[in-house]
Design a protein around this motif. Sequence first.
Motif, mmCIF file in Angstrom:
data_model
loop_
_atom_site.group_PDB
_atom_site.id
_atom_site.type_symbol
_atom_site.label_atom_id
_atom_site.label_comp_id
_atom_site.label_asym_id
_atom_site.label_seq_id
_atom_site.Cartn_x
_atom_site.Cartn_y
_atom_site.Cartn_z
ATOM 1 N N LYS A 12 10.016 15.519 -20.407
ATOM 2 C CA LYS A 12 10.545 14.883 -19.202
ATOM 3 C C LYS A 12 9.483 14.700 -18.117
ATOM 4 C CE LYS A 12 12.170 18.873 -16.654
ATOM 5 N NZ LYS A 12 12.983 19.994 -17.078
ATOM 6 N N TYR A 13 8.383 15.429 -18.214
ATOM 7 C CA TYR A 13 7.322 15.235 -17.230
ATOM 8 C C TYR A 13 6.464 14.015 -17.564
ATOM 9 C CZ TYR A 13 8.684 19.791 -15.558
ATOM 10 O OH TYR A 13 9.404 20.834 -15.056
ATOM 11 N N ILE A 25 5.953 12.902 -13.744
ATOM 12 C CA ILE A 25 4.897 13.302 -12.821
ATOM 13 C C ILE A 25 3.542 13.488 -13.514
ATOM 14 C CG2 ILE A 25 5.950 15.589 -12.926
ATOM 15 C CD1 ILE A 25 4.929 16.175 -10.239
ATOM 16 N N LYS A 28 2.047 10.101 -14.318
ATOM 17 C CA LYS A 28 1.523 9.534 -13.072
ATOM 18 C C LYS A 28 0.130 10.089 -12.798
ATOM 19 C CE LYS A 28 5.751 8.617 -10.481
ATOM 20 N NZ LYS A 28 6.729 9.273 -9.580
ATOM 21 N N ALA A 204 -6.455 17.542 -3.246
ATOM 22 C CA ALA A 204 -5.090 17.027 -3.312
ATOM 23 C C ALA A 204 -4.967 15.575 -3.742
ATOM 24 C CB ALA A 204 -4.372 17.234 -1.983
ATOM 25 N N PHE A 210 -4.081 18.117 -10.823
ATOM 26 C CA PHE A 210 -3.264 18.465 -9.647
ATOM 27 C C PHE A 210 -1.774 18.378 -9.960
ATOM 28 C CE2 PHE A 210 -1.109 17.677 -5.636
ATOM 29 C CZ PHE A 210 -1.667 18.638 -4.822
ATOM 30 N N GLN A 211 -1.358 17.275 -10.569
ATOM 31 C CA GLN A 211 0.061 17.096 -10.875
ATOM 32 C C GLN A 211 0.546 18.177 -11.829
ATOM 33 O OE1 GLN A 211 1.285 15.318 -8.761
ATOM 34 N NE2 GLN A 211 1.533 13.183 -9.317
ATOM 35 N N MET A 213 -0.646 21.148 -12.115
ATOM 36 C CA MET A 213 -0.552 22.407 -11.378
ATOM 37 C C MET A 213 0.717 22.449 -10.541
ATOM 38 S SD MET A 213 -3.227 23.935 -12.353
ATOM 39 C CE MET A 213 -3.502 25.298 -11.278
ATOM 40 N N GLU A 214 1.123 21.271 -10.046
ATOM 41 C CA GLU A 214 2.368 21.203 -9.280
ATOM 42 C C GLU A 214 3.554 21.547 -10.185
ATOM 43 O OE1 GLU A 214 3.149 20.159 -5.860
ATOM 44 O OE2 GLU A 214 1.114 20.938 -5.790
ATOM 45 N N LEU A 216 3.398 23.247 -12.859
ATOM 46 C CA LEU A 216 3.239 24.656 -13.192
ATOM 47 C C LEU A 216 3.819 25.545 -12.098
ATOM 48 C CD1 LEU A 216 0.413 25.598 -15.247
ATOM 49 C CD2 LEU A 216 0.598 27.056 -13.306
ATOM 50 N N ALA A 217 3.562 25.178 -10.850
ATOM 51 C CA ALA A 217 4.032 25.995 -9.739
ATOM 52 C C ALA A 217 5.554 25.997 -9.665
ATOM 53 C CB ALA A 217 3.440 25.496 -8.435
ATOM 54 N N SER A 218 6.184 24.872 -10.018
ATOM 55 C CA SER A 218 7.643 24.824 -9.937
ATOM 56 C C SER A 218 8.311 25.410 -11.180
ATOM 57 C CB SER A 218 8.136 23.389 -9.761
ATOM 58 O OG SER A 218 7.451 22.741 -8.752
ATOM 59 N N ARG A 220 6.703 27.267 -13.854
ATOM 60 C CA ARG A 220 6.078 28.475 -14.392
ATOM 61 C C ARG A 220 5.921 28.461 -15.907
ATOM 62 N NH1 ARG A 220 9.457 32.450 -12.730
ATOM 63 N NH2 ARG A 220 10.110 31.555 -10.751
ATOM 64 N N ILE A 222 3.397 28.309 -17.855
ATOM 65 C CA ILE A 222 1.951 28.356 -17.665
ATOM 66 C C ILE A 222 1.173 27.943 -18.912
ATOM 67 C CG2 ILE A 222 1.861 30.853 -18.129
ATOM 68 C CD1 ILE A 222 -0.132 30.895 -15.748
ATOM 69 N N TRP A 226 -1.026 24.270 -19.493
ATOM 70 C CA TRP A 226 -2.482 24.305 -19.707
ATOM 71 C C TRP A 226 -2.850 23.650 -21.027
ATOM 72 C CZ3 TRP A 226 -5.604 24.386 -15.966
ATOM 73 C CH2 TRP A 226 -5.399 25.188 -14.851
ATOM 74 N N THR B 42 3.220 23.687 -2.839
ATOM 75 C CA THR B 42 4.349 24.102 -3.681
ATOM 76 C C THR B 42 4.521 25.612 -3.648
ATOM 77 O OG1 THR B 42 3.978 22.225 -5.082
ATOM 78 C CG2 THR B 42 5.315 23.974 -5.992
ATOM 79 N N VAL B 44 7.952 28.051 -4.559
ATOM 80 C CA VAL B 44 9.383 28.143 -4.888
ATOM 81 C C VAL B 44 10.061 29.196 -4.014
ATOM 82 C CG1 VAL B 44 11.011 28.561 -6.770
ATOM 83 C CG2 VAL B 44 8.789 27.547 -7.261
ATOM 84 N N MET B 48 9.172 22.236 -3.712
ATOM 85 C CA MET B 48 8.932 22.071 -5.152
ATOM 86 C C MET B 48 8.964 20.588 -5.469
ATOM 87 S SD MET B 48 11.774 24.827 -6.261
ATOM 88 C CE MET B 48 12.825 24.392 -4.913
ATOM 89 N N LYS B 51 10.881 16.402 -11.602
ATOM 90 C CA LYS B 51 10.128 15.721 -12.663
ATOM 91 C C LYS B 51 9.640 14.341 -12.232
ATOM 92 C CE LYS B 51 14.349 13.959 -14.792
ATOM 93 N NZ LYS B 51 15.596 14.619 -14.596
ATOM 94 N N SER B 52 10.367 13.715 -11.281
ATOM 95 C CA SER B 52 9.963 12.382 -10.847
ATOM 96 C C SER B 52 8.937 12.459 -9.723
ATOM 97 C CB SER B 52 11.179 11.608 -10.379
ATOM 98 O OG SER B 52 11.852 12.359 -9.400
ATOM 99 N N PRO B 78 0.951 16.981 -0.339
ATOM 100 C CA PRO B 78 0.775 18.274 -0.995
ATOM 101 C C PRO B 78 -0.689 18.681 -1.005
ATOM 102 C CG PRO B 78 1.340 16.579 -2.601
ATOM 103 C CD PRO B 78 1.375 15.924 -1.264
ATOM 104 N N THR B 79 -0.961 19.929 -0.675
ATOM 105 C CA THR B 79 -2.328 20.411 -0.542
ATOM 106 C C THR B 79 -2.397 21.806 -1.136
ATOM 107 O OG1 THR B 79 -2.374 19.239 1.543
ATOM 108 C CG2 THR B 79 -4.165 20.738 1.166
ATOM 109 N N PRO B 173 1.877 30.882 -10.134
ATOM 110 C CA PRO B 173 2.191 31.099 -11.553
ATOM 111 C C PRO B 173 1.143 31.938 -12.269
ATOM 112 C CG PRO B 173 2.570 28.839 -10.980
ATOM 113 C CD PRO B 173 1.947 29.464 -9.785
#
Lengths: 256, 264
Positions: A12-13, A25, A28, A204, A210-211, A213-214, A216-218, A220, A222, A226, B42, B44, B48, B51-52, B78-79, B173
């Motif tokens: 879905k990503y 994402i 993109k 950024a 970057f995307q 990692m974003e 990944l942050a939401s 997890r 991991i 990678w 980001t 949580v 966050m 997916k889009s 985002p930074t 993470p």
Amino acid sequence: MDYTFNWHEIPKYFVYYENGLKIGIILKGVIYTIKISIIILILSLFFGSLGGIVMSISKGFLKEFFLVAVNFFRNTPPIIVMFIFYFFLGNTLSKYLKLEMLYSSPFLSYLISMVIAPEQLLVPFISASIGLSLYEGSYISEIIRGGINGVSKDQIDAGISLGLSKFEVYIHIVIPQAFEKTIPALLGQFVSIIKNTAIASVVAIPELTFQSMEVLASSRMIIEIWVIIMTLYFLINISISKMIKRLEIKVKQKYS
Amino acid sequence: MKKILLTFLLILSIFTLCFADEKVSTLDHIIKKGKMRVGMSTFVPWAMQTKSGDFIGFEIDVAKRLAKDMGVAVEFVPTKWSGIIPSLLTGNYDIIIGGMGITPERALKVNFSIPYDYSGMSIVANKNNTKAKSLEELNNPNTIIVARLGTTAAETAKKFFPKAKLKLFDDEPQAIQELLNGKASAFISSAPLPAFLALENPTKLYQPVKGTFTKEPIGFAVRKGDQEFLNFLNSWITVVSAEGWLEERKRYWFESKEWEKLLK
């Protein structure tokens, strides 16, 4: 290692279905990586050719300046160059670049957003591209210089004895040959450029790293993420390397 | 050698020239452009990406409401957290709305609004590595504590566990994975993340101390010397918290887990 994999969450990503097929994402991010790589390739070819030609033809201050600049960039980590350009150049750019004017007309705004970046990303995008281009350009200039020095001196002498000026000799005889010979090496540098664009994530630019990692942050996830990043960079670079190999064979045939 | 030094000085002087700045009210600037650029990272469930690539989270709601009340559009930038203050100072965005804790150290570099939210540090530990039941028990040289670089969690770890080893990561993470892999004993972060983690991995993780052990005011950060913008932000916070809107949003993001389906 104790870890639950969630590979089914990954697709879905890339693409997902929500009132029509939409780009996810990470995909993109891939598009941004390709976009910034091409821009850096063009810019670094420009800086590199300029540096390479000046360093092998001219004398005096100009030559010294380029030599020092090339040494400077070659002996600095790319991440540092990136930060310096982002914080110093970015500050100046945002002051003097008339962003509102550039993005005032819908057509122009659409065009710049498509080819380069939307308004809020333009300044970081440009400063990161210039920073990395100078870094990569310094390597390219050494390649070009090698190419020019590789053209035999006899050809220059022959040209001059035929009545051409020194300038004409370089423009018509030396530089075209030098470029042709160095094409494979130059394109090889493209692989290095793509790899180094990952550094742009620190300022950024929403490229692949970057995307991811974003995400990944939401999420997890991991290890999955990678592995995905690694695979994507590998696929992009291996396909470019294969194309370069073919070109190399063609060039070799011409010169043997 | 002389030439190298000269060139180096030339480059440096070009860079320093770039830093001469004139002051314009950020508020006027935002209204004139019809757009507020918000710096965030980001975190949580503060902020966050779905997916889009749409942003959701507590801070995102706050930023959207603030922009709506100003009658302007909002744009998120985002930074990386470690670069969030330098990017504000160089003007990449107008304001930081990212759950930034007010600390004297940060207040030397940026101006904070009055707090619109209070957060606190919370801790989660790996069962195999430690049996600690209090914070004091974790403060020994055998403990490895992980946290995110540049956050108040990192500061808290230094303050509460001066004897323990501290390992900092650029993103959360990685820090969490380190804890799950058993390479670290404890992870510190703003509530409610540690509690969520303990619930998700009941066999591996537990909370030595339940709830939060510090209290941190959270404010908007803006560039220094812009009193007009600060006044506006403070009035806005007073109004919105009197309405009870902030409380309601906070409950949604921090106490329910309803939002998780938005990420799927």
